[in-house]
Design an enzyme around this catalytic site. Structure first.
Site, PDB file in Angstrom:
ATOM      1  N   ARG A  98       0.836  -1.201   0.000  1.00 32.89           N
ATOM      2  CA  ARG A  98       0.000   0.000   0.000  1.00 32.89           C
ATOM      3  C   ARG A  98       0.867   1.247   0.000  1.00 32.89           C
ATOM      4  NH1 ARG A  98      -4.262  -0.970   4.804  1.00 32.89           N
ATOM      5  NH2 ARG A  98      -3.867   1.254   5.027  1.00 32.89           N
ATOM      6  N   ARG A 158      -0.261   8.261  10.335  1.00 30.27           N
ATOM      7  CA  ARG A 158      -1.440   7.448  10.675  1.00 30.27           C
ATOM      8  C   ARG A 158      -1.441   7.054  12.156  1.00 30.27           C
ATOM      9  NH1 ARG A 158      -0.364   3.032   6.618  1.00 30.27           N
ATOM     10  NH2 ARG A 158      -2.033   1.898   7.651  1.00 30.27           N
TER      11      ARG A 158
HETATM   12  P1  ADP Z   1      -4.949  -0.071   8.661  1.00 28.43           P
HETATM   13  O1  ADP Z   1      -5.147  -1.490   8.206  1.00 28.43           O
HETATM   14  O2  ADP Z   1      -3.528   0.337   8.500  1.00 28.43           O
HETATM   15  O3  ADP Z   1      -5.488   0.172  10.024  1.00 28.43           O
HETATM   16  P2  ADP Z   1      -7.173   0.687   6.961  1.00 28.43           P
HETATM   17  O4  ADP Z   1      -7.058  -0.121   5.745  1.00 28.43           O
HETATM   18  O5  ADP Z   1      -8.155   0.266   7.996  1.00 28.43           O
HETATM   19  O6  ADP Z   1      -5.742   0.859   7.635  1.00 28.43           O
HETATM   20  O7  ADP Z   1      -7.498   2.194   6.573  1.00 28.43           O
HETATM   21  C1  ADP Z   1      -6.733   2.851   5.571  1.00 28.43           C
HETATM   22  C2  ADP Z   1      -7.177   4.301   5.483  1.00 28.43           C
HETATM   23  O8  ADP Z   1      -8.579   4.356   5.123  1.00 28.43           O
HETATM   24  C3  ADP Z   1      -7.090   5.109   6.778  1.00 28.43           C
HETATM   25  O9  ADP Z   1      -5.786   5.650   6.968  1.00 28.43           O
HETATM   26  C4  ADP Z   1      -8.139   6.191   6.516  1.00 28.43           C
HETATM   27  O10 ADP Z   1      -7.656   7.187   5.616  1.00 28.43           O
HETATM   28  C5  ADP Z   1      -9.234   5.418   5.791  1.00 28.43           C
HETATM   29  N1  ADP Z   1     -10.208   4.856   6.744  1.00 28.43           N
HETATM   30  C6  ADP Z   1     -10.446   3.541   6.989  1.00 28.43           C
HETATM   31  N2  ADP Z   1     -11.388   3.398   7.930  1.00 28.43           N
HETATM   32  C7  ADP Z   1     -11.750   4.643   8.316  1.00 28.43           C
HETATM   33  C8  ADP Z   1     -12.660   5.180   9.275  1.00 28.43           C
HETATM   34  N3  ADP Z   1     -13.398   4.364  10.047  1.00 28.43           N
HETATM   35  N4  ADP Z   1     -12.751   6.519   9.377  1.00 28.43           N
HETATM   36  C9  ADP Z   1     -12.040   7.345   8.611  1.00 28.43           C
HETATM   37  N5  ADP Z   1     -11.156   6.921   7.701  1.00 28.43           N
HETATM   38  C10 ADP Z   1     -11.004   5.584   7.541  1.00 28.43           C
END
Ligand code: ADP
Ligand code: ADP
Ligand code: ZN
Length: 222
Positions: free
Chosen positions: A160, A171
């Site tokens: 990613r 993040r």
């Molecule tokens: P990770 O697996 O690293 O926790 P995610 O795949 O869940 O990351 O999320 C990637 C990105 O998608 C986040 O950095 C954010 O920009 C967006 N995102 C995902 N879920 C949410 C949420 N519940 N609220 C706001 N943004 C979100």
């Protein structure tokens, strides 16, 4: 028995990995907000374009956009028996919107995967995802059987863009400021169980199943 579960944890804590295992074990829908945004981007639709501008900076997508997407998703028929939320809620506003949409006692359990910052960075820098089914791998901790290919569907693996180190740091900062308050929120409701995330994947799974009252004997995951 209906079961609605939230998995909380920093980026890289293992939410996606564990949600996939639990959903298979318990027969519940796995709903990952980040996966839904990445799929929207692959389709080239408007939701994807909105989300991309935030995701690439390591910022959260605005609450109203995420809330609408998730509330629609959990109204689908495959969620009647319950669901596992992975990556949602991430703000107090999202948690409150979810509580309002579900009736009282709507969420059964919140499992919080605890992992130190240094380990989060190690995990995200080695993370590879399947382009087709989004299954997560790690080049050292959890490599695919065939290099570059998904064990589950044969799809192509990729890194990613937001797993680059500067975006990861952003993040984690956003997580500390906006998502950590949820630990207190669900703790006060008596729904939170913390699980030690720095164990191997099967040990974390076993602890999570035990927290859900579904503890299994040794060998279940072996
Ligand atoms: P990770 O697996 O690293 O926790 P995610 O795949 O869940 O990351 O999320 C990637 C990105 O998608 C986040 O950095 C954010 O920009 C967006 N995102 C995902 N879920 C949410 C949420 N519940 N609220 C706001 N943004 C979100
Ligand atoms: P999240 O959804 O919370 O961002 P992932 O499930 O995508 O986290 O996991 C992040 C990375 O860490 C992936 O590369 C994954 O293979 C790896 N990983 C997940 N769980 C563990 C674990 N218990 N030990 C070591 N590495 C792990
Ligand atoms: Zn795949």
């Amino acid at each position: 028995m209906r079961m609605r579960v939230i998995i909380l944890g920093a980026p890289g804590a293992g939410k996606g990995t564990q949600a996939a295992l639990l959903s298979k074990e318990l027969g519940l829908a796995h709903i990952a907000s980040g996966d839904l945004f990445r799929q929207a981007q692959d389709r080239g639709d408007e939701l994807g374009a909105i989300a991309k501008s935030y995701m690439e900076k390591g910022l959260l997508v605005p609450d109203e956009v995420v809330i609408k997407m998730i509330l629609e998703r959990i109204a689908a028929p495959d969620c009647i028996q319950g669901f596992i939320l992975d990556g949602f809620p991430r703000t107090l506003e999202q948690a409150q919107a979810l509580d309002q949409a579900l009736s009282a006692n709507g969420i059964d359990q919140v499992l919080y995967i605890e992992v130190s910052d240094e380990e989060l960075i190690r995990r995200l820098s080695g993370r590879w995802l399947c382009r087709s089914c989004q299954a997560p791998y790690h080049m050292i901790n959890n490599p695919p059987r065939v290099p570059g290919r998904c064990d589950l569907c044969g799809g192509e693996l990729y890194q990613r863009p937001d797993d680059a180190e500067e975006t990861v740091r952003k993040r984690i900062e956003v997580y500390m400021a906006q998502t950590m308050p949820l630990i207190d929120y669900y703790g006060k409701m008596g729904k939170l169980t913390a699980v030690k995330g720095e164990q191997d994947i099967d040990a974390v799974s076993n602890d999570m199943l035990a927290a859900l009252g579904r503890g299994e004997g040794p060998g279940e995951w072996g």
